[in-house]
Write an enzyme that holds these catalytic residues in place. Structure first.
Site, PDB file in Angstrom:
ATOM      1  N   LEU A 281      10.570   2.498 -11.800  1.00 29.87           N
ATOM      2  CA  LEU A 281       9.931   3.803 -11.895  1.00 29.87           C
ATOM      3  C   LEU A 281       9.342   3.907 -13.297  1.00 29.87           C
ATOM      4  CD1 LEU A 281      12.635   6.150 -10.287  1.00 29.87           C
ATOM      5  CD2 LEU A 281      10.434   5.512  -9.278  1.00 29.87           C
ATOM      6  N   ASP A 282       8.197   4.560 -13.412  1.00 27.06           N
ATOM      7  CA  ASP A 282       7.597   4.751 -14.726  1.00 27.06           C
ATOM      8  C   ASP A 282       8.522   5.567 -15.617  1.00 27.06           C
ATOM      9  OD1 ASP A 282       5.360   3.409 -13.855  1.00 27.06           O
ATOM     10  OD2 ASP A 282       4.261   5.236 -13.343  1.00 27.06           O
ATOM     11  N   ARG A 283       8.279   5.489 -16.903  1.00 28.31           N
ATOM     12  CA  ARG A 283       9.128   6.173 -17.877  1.00 28.31           C
ATOM     13  C   ARG A 283       9.321   7.652 -17.552  1.00 28.31           C
ATOM     14  NH1 ARG A 283       9.114   5.296 -23.985  1.00 28.31           N
ATOM     15  NH2 ARG A 283      10.430   6.957 -24.780  1.00 28.31           N
TER      16      ARG A 283
ATOM     17  N   THR B 212       8.617   9.216 -14.676  1.00 26.61           N
ATOM     18  CA  THR B 212       8.958   9.475 -13.275  1.00 26.61           C
ATOM     19  C   THR B 212      10.466   9.439 -13.094  1.00 26.61           C
ATOM     20  OG1 THR B 212       6.881   8.442 -12.587  1.00 26.61           O
ATOM     21  CG2 THR B 212       8.569   8.741 -10.905  1.00 26.61           C
TER      22      THR B 212
END
Length: 397
Positions: free
Chosen positions: A151-153, A155
């Site tokens: 997951l992105d930072r 998110t």
């Protein structure tokens, strides 16, 4: 060193060529890429001799041995959970949604990076895993520590972590075949009028290498890494505030590309609240990207027969995952930071409980920042309805 593995005819028949990497992959039930890592890191003995050649020929009756991994160089040294939480309090908000001997599912808070990097000066999720999940070993010489997807930072939401090489192999295979996946919630500006499918090729933006963007087949000549992508966006609820044009949407991914949801919305002229990288310019720019992996479906690496009786059954199947769901049972567990509809258990099982392939569906509760935003701009009674896992799954069924 692991117990000796004697090569059988069955193992040889399961490989196209009797190469060391292929046979090792079959014997250890791991991907061939992981077998190559073991060979590369000098962890494989062939007939009591260290073998570093992946193409080495293996014959019936040969003996393989796996050495204990060499210690890995650390980019930083955190000796306790207190040390990383002092630097980054977000680690205190990590909730374990499910855990057993094979894998765990966590609810990742926003503003936590998954993997270490030389340029990163803060603790990561990998550091948390090292300190809190001692049974999880460094799998096959790399520094992923069982993480099979990201997951992105900014998110938040559900994230699965394997505890064994076999579980890592099984979860990676499910991810590749889309038998494992997630349903996301996003808050967007400029509402969609109806459910929308986006299918396109994604690649690096030609002018901003931090972004992904929609490209055509013609662009493939000038761009490497062009990959097909597909998402479905389902509107859930519009904002009731007269001054705002906001919408809560659910998202189902059919592929898993970097920044896929964000890039697909940009191609529609929409943006997630707080996503300034992809062009959001509204009054809520101080927010993080309000994107959350809300539901995760995954089959247990060892089948559903080992699951405890505390899990629930969903009444409808997840389309394309399992058509055998038949009943619904709900029970609640109080969570003070959640809306009423989020008070139910965080782990659900979708499917026939007697079926070994029944997928688990885990619900990752929203975090306080996203909840506060929803409660301020949306009708709470309607939120309780649309945030029901059953309601969201029905949107895509």
């Amino acid at each position: 060193m692991q117990n000796a593995i004697i090569i059988t005819q069955k193992a040889l028949d399961a490989t196209p060529k009797p190469r060391l990497d292929s046979v090792l992959s079959v014997c250890l039930q791991i991907p061939r890429a992981q077998a190559l890592q073991l060979i590369k890191h000098q962890q494989i003995l062939l007939n009591d001799t260290l073998c570093t050649k992946a193409s080495a020929q293996v014959a019936l009756g040969d003996v393989l041995g796996v050495l204990t991994p060499h210690s890995q160089p650390q980019t930083r040294d955190y000796d306790s959970l207190e040390a990383i939480t002092e630097l980054k309090p977000e680690f205190l908000d990590i909730e374990i949604l499910h855990q057993d001997s094979e894998f765990l599912v966590i609810n990742k808070p926003p503003n936590i990076v998954i993997h270490e990097a030389p340029s990163l000066k803060e603790p990561t999720l990998v550091d948390w895993i090292k300190l809190t999940q001692s049974p999880i070993r460094n799998l096959c010489g790399d520094l992923r520590y069982g993480i099979v997807h990201r997951l992105d930072r900014q998110t938040s939401g559900a994230l699965a972590i394997a505890k064994t090489p076999q579980a890592h192999n099984a979860l990676s295979a499910q991810l590749k075949s889309r038998q494992m996946g997630r349903y996301y919630l996003a808050l967007i500006a400029n509402p969609l009028k109806k459910a929308t499918i986006v299918e396109c090729y994604l690649g690096r933006h030609p002018k901003n290498r931090l972004k992904m963007t929609k490209l055509t087949r013609h662009d493939a000549r000038a761009h490497t890494g062009l990959r097909y992508s597909k998402s479905v966006f389902a509107p859930l609820l519009d904002c009731t505030h007269s001054r705002q044009s906001l919408q809560l949407v659910a998202v189902k991914l059919f592929t898993g590309r970097t920044h896929q949801i964000r890039a697909h919305l940009e191609s529609l002229g929409r943006h997630i609240i707080g996503d300034t990288l992809y062009g959001y310019k509204g009054e809520f720019g101080e927010y993080r990207v309000l994107l959350h992996a809300y539901l995760m479906y995954v089959s247990h690496p060892k089948g559903s027969s080992i699951l405890s009786q505390e899990h629930c059954l969903l009444s409808r199947f997840v389309k394309g995952v399992n058509p055998s769901c038949s009943s619904l049972r709900d029970h609640t567990a109080s969570k003070s930071h959640c809306l009423d509809s989020l008070d139910s258990t965080t782990s659900l099982v979708a499917g026939d409980s007697d079926s070994i392939d029944s997928p688990l569906v885990f619900k990752a509760p929203l975090f306080a920042d996203m909840i506060a935003f929803l409660e301020r701009y949306f009708d709470k009674d309607k939120l309780n309805e649309v945030l029901s896992p059953r309601y969201i799954l029905d949107c895509f069924a």
